[in-house]
Structure formats: structure tokens, C-alpha cells
Scaffold this motif. Sequence first.
Motif, short mmCIF file in Angstrom:
data_model
loop_
_atom_site.label_atom_id
_atom_site.label_comp_id
_atom_site.label_asym_id
_atom_site.label_seq_id
_atom_site.Cartn_x
_atom_site.Cartn_y
_atom_site.Cartn_z
N SER A 1 38.88 12.48 61.21
CA SER A 1 38.22 13.35 60.22
C SER A 1 37.89 14.75 60.71
CB SER A 1 36.96 12.68 59.67
OG SER A 1 37.28 11.46 59.06
N TYR B 1 41.22 24.73 59.16
CA TYR B 1 41.73 25.54 58.06
C TYR B 1 42.16 26.90 58.58
CZ TYR B 1 39.43 22.21 54.90
OH TYR B 1 39.03 21.08 54.23
N GLY C 1 48.43 17.13 57.13
CA GLY C 1 48.14 18.54 56.88
C GLY C 1 49.02 19.13 55.81
N SER D 1 41.62 16.46 52.03
CA SER D 1 41.01 15.14 52.12
C SER D 1 42.12 14.10 52.17
CB SER D 1 40.08 14.88 50.92
OG SER D 1 40.80 14.94 49.71
N ALA E 1 45.91 23.73 56.19
CA ALA E 1 44.78 22.85 56.49
C ALA E 1 45.30 21.60 57.18
CB ALA E 1 44.04 22.45 55.22
N ARG E 2 44.46 21.05 58.06
CA ARG E 2 44.86 19.87 58.81
C ARG E 2 43.67 18.93 58.92
NH1 ARG E 2 45.73 18.28 64.39
NH2 ARG E 2 47.75 17.23 64.63
N LEU E 3 43.95 17.63 58.89
CA LEU E 3 42.90 16.62 58.95
C LEU E 3 43.37 15.50 59.86
CD1 LEU E 3 40.24 15.33 57.90
CD2 LEU E 3 41.54 14.55 55.90
N THR F 1 40.16 22.65 50.25
CA THR F 1 39.60 21.48 50.89
C THR F 1 40.68 20.42 51.03
OG1 THR F 1 37.43 21.90 49.91
CG2 THR F 1 37.81 19.71 50.81
N THR G 1 38.73 18.58 60.89
CA THR G 1 39.50 19.46 60.02
C THR G 1 39.72 20.82 60.66
OG1 THR G 1 37.50 20.22 58.91
CG2 THR G 1 38.68 18.38 57.89
#
Length: 115
Positions: free
Chosen positions: A55, A59, A35, A70, A49-51, A68, A57
Motif C-alpha cells: 500500500s 504519484y 501502476g 487504488s 501513479a504507483r501502488l 488517486t 503510493t
Amino acid sequence: QVQLVESGGGLVQAGGSLRLSCAASGIGFRLAAVGWYRRTPGKQRELVARLTSDSSTKYSDSVKGRFTISRDNAKNTVILQMNSLKPEDTALYYCNAALGTTNYWGQGTRVTVSS
């Protein structure tokens, strides 16, 4: 030894774009949630943001539709594409990687958005 190294910060005019990159080493990157967080003077560090590894996500409301996140697991890299930047996005941005309850942080990269 885990290392997270951010790059891509800088000065940009409002409405412009920047792309932040974070290179990770010494960590099981594929398993980590990654993130970006930011901090401005007088405020606590906040999630941008965190992922997750599967996958998913998340925000912050202030960046939804503009930023965004990735990841490239082959390159152990996390990217934050920031579009339509606003002066209030000015902050020190930190890369984060989390494995279980352990958090790792980069040193931060500064983003300044002029009006």
C-alpha cells in the motif's frame, strides 16, 4: 498468460473527472506492484501513479492532489480516479503490473481533455 485490460478512457472537458480501470488475470495480483503510466506524442512513457503490494503510493508531481490510485485484490483490479483534469493530462494511459523484475503492460486507453 498475463493480461491487463484497461477501460474508462474517453473525452472530457477540463475540470472534469474520469475513472480508469485495469483488470488483471494470470498474475499473482496480491504480490504485484501496480501502476498507471502515460505517453504523449514525442515523449517517453512517464509514471502517473504507483501502488505497491504493501500500500505504498507514489504519484508524479503533476497529478498529486488530483489523481488517486487504488486496488481491489479480490477483483484483481486497479483503479485510477482522475479529478480536475487538465488538457495536459491528454495521453494514452497504460496499466502496469510488476512482479520482481518482470513488468506487464496493458494495451492502453486514451484520455482526451478538451479546454
